[in-house]
Structure formats: C-alpha cells, structure tokens
Design an enzyme around this catalytic site. Sequence first.
Site, PDB file in Angstrom:
ATOM      1  CB  CYS A   2      -0.882   0.037   1.238  1.00 34.76           C
ATOM      2  SG  CYS A   2      -1.753  -1.500   1.522  1.00 34.76           S
TER       3      CYS A   2
HETATM    4  N1  GLN Z   1      -0.629  -7.169   3.348  1.00 35.66           N
HETATM    5  C1  GLN Z   1      -1.502  -6.049   3.183  1.00 35.66           C
HETATM    6  C2  GLN Z   1      -2.952  -6.473   3.122  1.00 35.66           C
HETATM    7  O1  GLN Z   1      -3.318  -7.261   2.315  1.00 35.66           O
HETATM    8  C3  GLN Z   1      -1.144  -5.360   1.904  1.00 35.66           C
HETATM    9  C4  GLN Z   1      -1.580  -3.970   1.912  1.00 35.66           C
HETATM   10  C5  GLN Z   1      -0.599  -3.169   2.663  1.00 35.66           C
HETATM   11  O2  GLN Z   1       0.542  -2.914   2.218  1.00 35.66           O
HETATM   12  N2  GLN Z   1      -0.991  -2.825   3.868  1.00 35.66           N
HETATM   13  O3  GLN Z   1      -3.743  -5.997   3.875  1.00 35.66           O
END
Ligand code: GLN
Length: 234
Positions: A2
């Site tokens: 993100c």
């Molecule tokens: N691992 C996170 C999720 O799926 C990916 C998004 C982020 O970078 N927070 O919620």
Amino acid sequence: MCRHLGWLGEPVSVASLMLDPPSGLLVQSYAPRRQKHGLMNADGWGVGFFTDDTTVPRRWRSAAPLWGDASFASVAPALSSRCVVAAVRSATVGMPIESSASAPFTDGTWLLSHNGVVDRAVLPAARDAESTNDSALLAALIFGRGMDALGDTIAGVGADDPGARLNIVAADGSRLLATTWGDTLSVLRRDDGVVLASEPYDDDPAWQEIPDRHLVEVTGARVESTPLTALKGS
Ligand code: GLN
C-alpha cells in the site's frame, strides 16, 4: 503493498493531503511512482483524523478504489485536522477485501497504517483484530504491546519472518510514529507541519528519504529517527 501518509501540524484539509497534490494518495492509487510491490492500490482506502472536540479519531474507510469515490472528493475539502493518517490499499493475495481490512486501524486512541506484508503464522491470534488480513493482525499485536514498544515489536516480527515488510505510520493526535522495514518512507518538513509518506506527493526538493530499518518519531516540528535491528524472540 500500500501507500500511506501521516500529517502533524497546523489544521489542513484532508483533501490537501490526499487528493490535491500532483502525486498524492489519489494518484498513487492508480499510478504510484516508487512502489516496488504491486502496480496500483485499488483494493480500498482509508483516512483517520483527530479533531479538537475529542481524543477519539474519526475514520472513513472503504473497500473500493479511492479514485471512484465522488462523495469523499466532495466532503474531503471540508475535513480539517492537525493530525491525519491515510492509506490506499493493494491487498496481498488471499487477504479479504473489505473496509475493515483497510488502514488506518485503531485501538480507540491511536491510528495505525501498515504498508507491507507479514506471514500471519508468526502473529498471535488476536480476537480484537478488525479483520483477518495480516495488517489488521499486526495492528492488534502492536496495540497490545503498546505504542512505546513499536520499534521492539517490529524488530521482533522482522526476526520471526525475515521476508516481512513492516512499514508503519501511526498517530495519536500529538505524535506521529513510523517505521521503515523493507519499503520506502519520505519526510517533508513544511512551515506548517510535517508529512511522512511512502513516496513524495510532489517534486519538492525538500523531501528526504528515511533509511531502511528505522523508527521515526515526530513531535511538534521535531523529527527524530533511530536505527532498528532485528531482535530474536519476539
Ligand atoms: N498485506 C496487506 C494487506 O493485504 C497489503 C496492503 C498493505 O501494504 N498494507 O492488507
């Protein structure tokens, strides 16, 4: 992965942080400039901000792309705050796409965004997590350990999952905390406050990159960053 952003300073509109800059979160939702993992951030967005009437942050989150939200675009210029955490989301494969999985998460006092990925098997089950995605479980762990232990918690999780990327931005209305662990973070000191962002929202040469594996604390106009090292036995 993100993209996220934190603000601490004079009251400014949420739109001026998220929507108006030439490469702000709105543009980063479909054309991030420095994102290494994922092409766009279309799996939701969220903003939390503190107002002067209460210590409880106010939040607006969605599971839809930020670029399609005409209602938020209409209201955001009228939302003003001294302290903001905002994010656009690119869900990791297998994670739920729902508004409760979008950052920022809260424990009632703090706002917290996670930019990255972590193996859920290394995180304790958390009944109070807002969703079942890795970021919500990580937020519950961090809140449970206390924000003063943020650096130790990240270093411990990083030791347990060497592939984890653990960039955090968090705020309680008077402080911004952040970590870099596997992804980018930049800081902009403006006359009216401090911005932390996964990537610069414009081409101002005053943006400075925070090195990897650091803990950042912003109090007033002061920005302090200290190195983090992987800890065994989180
Ligand atoms: N691992 C996170 C999720 O799926 C990916 C998004 C982020 O970078 N927070 O919620």
